[in-house]
Scaffold this motif. Structure first.
Motif, PDB file in Angstrom:
ATOM      1  N   GLU A  37      -3.718 107.125  79.625  1.00  0.00           N
ATOM      2  CA  GLU A  37      -2.965 107.487  80.821  1.00  0.00           C
ATOM      3  C   GLU A  37      -2.654 106.277  81.689  1.00  0.00           C
ATOM      4  O   GLU A  37      -1.507 106.038  82.049  1.00  0.00           O
ATOM      5  CB  GLU A  37      -3.749 108.525  81.634  1.00  0.00           C
ATOM      6  N   ASN A  38      -3.689 105.501  82.043  1.00  0.00           N
ATOM      7  CA  ASN A  38      -3.458 104.373  82.958  1.00  0.00           C
ATOM      8  C   ASN A  38      -4.582 103.357  82.802  1.00  0.00           C
ATOM      9  O   ASN A  38      -5.723 103.608  83.193  1.00  0.00           O
ATOM     10  CB  ASN A  38      -3.385 104.863  84.409  1.00  0.00           C
TER      11      ASN A  38
ATOM     12  N   SER B 198      -1.688 113.748  77.564  1.00  0.00           N
ATOM     13  CA  SER B 198      -1.275 114.276  78.865  1.00  0.00           C
ATOM     14  C   SER B 198      -1.380 115.796  78.821  1.00  0.00           C
ATOM     15  O   SER B 198      -1.763 116.391  77.799  1.00  0.00           O
ATOM     16  CB  SER B 198       0.171 113.862  79.159  1.00  0.00           C
TER      17      SER B 198
ATOM     18  N   TYR C 159       0.744 105.362  79.475  1.00  0.00           N
ATOM     19  CA  TYR C 159       1.937 106.155  79.792  1.00  0.00           C
ATOM     20  C   TYR C 159       2.047 106.521  81.271  1.00  0.00           C
ATOM     21  O   TYR C 159       3.010 107.153  81.705  1.00  0.00           O
ATOM     22  CB  TYR C 159       2.026 107.403  78.915  1.00  0.00           C
ATOM     23  N   GLU C 160       1.051 106.141  82.081  1.00  0.00           N
ATOM     24  CA  GLU C 160       1.120 106.250  83.538  1.00  0.00           C
ATOM     25  C   GLU C 160       1.540 107.639  84.007  1.00  0.00           C
ATOM     26  O   GLU C 160       2.434 107.790  84.841  1.00  0.00           O
ATOM     27  CB  GLU C 160       2.061 105.181  84.084  1.00  0.00           C
ATOM     28  N   GLU C 161       0.880 108.658  83.431  1.00  0.00           N
ATOM     29  CA  GLU C 161       1.072 110.053  83.833  1.00  0.00           C
ATOM     30  C   GLU C 161       2.461 110.588  83.505  1.00  0.00           C
ATOM     31  O   GLU C 161       2.869 111.621  84.033  1.00  0.00           O
ATOM     32  CB  GLU C 161       0.769 110.229  85.333  1.00  0.00           C
ATOM     33  N   SER C 162       3.198 109.906  82.631  1.00  0.00           N
ATOM     34  CA  SER C 162       4.532 110.349  82.228  1.00  0.00           C
ATOM     35  C   SER C 162       4.495 110.834  80.779  1.00  0.00           C
ATOM     36  O   SER C 162       4.379 110.018  79.858  1.00  0.00           O
ATOM     37  CB  SER C 162       5.542 109.210  82.363  1.00  0.00           C
ATOM     38  N   PRO C 163       4.611 112.153  80.531  1.00  0.00           N
ATOM     39  CA  PRO C 163       4.621 112.655  79.157  1.00  0.00           C
ATOM     40  C   PRO C 163       5.748 112.058  78.310  1.00  0.00           C
ATOM     41  O   PRO C 163       5.581 111.854  77.111  1.00  0.00           O
ATOM     42  CB  PRO C 163       4.804 114.168  79.339  1.00  0.00           C
ATOM     43  N   ASP C 164       6.887 111.782  78.938  1.00  0.00           N
ATOM     44  CA  ASP C 164       7.994 111.175  78.195  1.00  0.00           C
ATOM     45  C   ASP C 164       7.618 109.781  77.687  1.00  0.00           C
ATOM     46  O   ASP C 164       7.924 109.413  76.547  1.00  0.00           O
ATOM     47  CB  ASP C 164       9.245 111.084  79.074  1.00  0.00           C
ATOM     48  N   LYS C 165       6.947 109.014  78.549  1.00  0.00           N
ATOM     49  CA  LYS C 165       6.526 107.675  78.138  1.00  0.00           C
ATOM     50  C   LYS C 165       5.423 107.766  77.092  1.00  0.00           C
ATOM     51  O   LYS C 165       5.363 106.953  76.164  1.00  0.00           O
ATOM     52  CB  LYS C 165       6.051 106.870  79.346  1.00  0.00           C
ATOM     53  N   GLU C 166       4.555 108.760  77.227  1.00  0.00           N
ATOM     54  CA  GLU C 166       3.510 108.970  76.220  1.00  0.00           C
ATOM     55  C   GLU C 166       4.141 109.186  74.846  1.00  0.00           C
ATOM     56  O   GLU C 166       3.742 108.567  73.852  1.00  0.00           O
ATOM     57  CB  GLU C 166       2.658 110.180  76.598  1.00  0.00           C
TER      58      GLU C 166
END
Length: 343
Positions: A85-86, A142, A115-122
């Motif tokens: 996540e971070n 996430s 991915y910094e809490e972004s499912p798209d980035k994950e």
């Protein structure tokens, strides 16, 4: 098959099978040798056959076992992907270091991504690592649906800390979160507290949900009514937690104790109490470096991050056709903040 969970040791849950070269050969209507030549990019395969095999590979989601291929070539260096996540969060930085150390013992290289809490980035990170040919993945998922990962069944993946939504048939290494939430709340109840607040982030995440479940179980067992007015959900930033703690303490009937479901929430409580005359008791989930420095020290539910990482790496290096669950135990460490009596 009913899921069976045991502390420390993996246990089977359900049967699932990754596509093999034999499956590709049957699907494409060609020989196994032809599939092998296409997969290994060997010459002397007709263009029409190569296209047919590649179509079947895409349809079935087959992916060559790079680890086995490397070993066959006499090479031993594996590449593991770690998606978190971070990395700035102490939990994730400690997890990354522990995964790297455990992997190094097996001469494996680790590639990190946050991915910094972004499912798209994950999803982008996982897809990118898949495309670039990492041998296997460790993912802290996430709260988003991960059913799309079934299309990458040939990529060995172990999930850590959380159960992925939409992908129940998966290897998971988790903490005993229900027990941890229950232990933290029971500790506060034993100190005489009955108005106990809950500070949590995304309760769509299995670990957060389970910690909150333990909190409610402990209240119910003690005959204490759970008051939803004392529950804060969906707060990720310590400064937002600080604001919410202040709001709770300003209630006509405020909490005398707080349970924070992660280290960020515990830090947010510390921020809030710097500016307040009240001194509620509080227990955090996740230990952190300065928890013993404050006065009083921060009482926490802690666990062995190295054990968490080693369990994940072990599952990756010993794949199974059956999904497994490993549950890492937790313990409560009393340092003072959780022992403050009610006013």
């Amino acid at each position: 098959m009913t899921a069976r969970e045991r502390t420390e040791e993996p246990s089977p849950r359900a049967n699932t099978r990754k596509p093999t070269m034999a499956d590709v050969a049957r699907h494409a209507g060609v020989s196994l040798k032809t599939v092998s030549r296409v997969v290994n990019q060997e010459p002397h395969v007709r263009a029409s056959l190569r296209q047919r095999v590649q179509t079947s590979i895409s349809t079935l989601g087959y992916r060559r076992n790079e680890a086995a291929a490397r070993l066959a070539r006499g090479a031993t260096m594996l590449t593991l992907g770690l998606v978190m996540e971070n990395i700035s969060n102490e939990f994730y930085s400690r997890l990354a270091a522990a995964v790297e150390a455990a992997s190094a013992e097996h001469e494996a290289l680790v590639v990190f991504g946050s991915y910094e809490e972004s499912p798209d980035k994950e999803r982008m990170l996982i897809e990118s690592m898949y495309t670039r040919g990492v041998d296997s993945l460790i993912v802290v998922p996430s709260a988003a649906d991960h059913a799309w990962l079934a299309g990458h069944a040939s990529l060995t993946t172990v999930f850590v800390d959380r159960v992925p939504l939409g992908l129940e048939a998966a290897d998971v290494v988790m903490l005993d979160d229900v027990r941890g939430g229950r232990a933290a709340t029971e500790h506060l109840l034993a100190g005489g507290h009955r108005r106990i607040g809950l500070i949590s982030d995304d309760d769509g995440v299995s670990s957060v949900h389970d910690r909150a479940t333990g909190y409610r179980q402990a209240l119910r067992a003690a005959g204490v009514r759970a008051d939803d007015a004392l529950v804060v959900r969906g707060v990720f930033d310590p400064w937002r937690v600080s604001y919410e703690v202040g709001r709770l303490l300003d209630l006509a009937d405020p909490p005398t104790a707080l349970f924070a479901t992660n280290n960020r929430a515990a830090i947010g409580i510390l921020h809030a109490l710097r500016e307040r005359p009240e001194r509620p008791a509080y227990v955090g989930f996740d230990d952190f470096a300065l928890a013993g420095v404050f006065n009083p020290g921060v009482t926490v539910v802690r666990y062995d991050v190295t054990r968490l990482a080693r369990s994940a790496v072990d599952l990756l290096l010993h794949p199974s056709q059956e999904p497994r669950r490993v549950k890492v135990p937790v313990e409560l460490v009393a340092r003072g903040s959780g022992e403050v009596p009610p006013p």
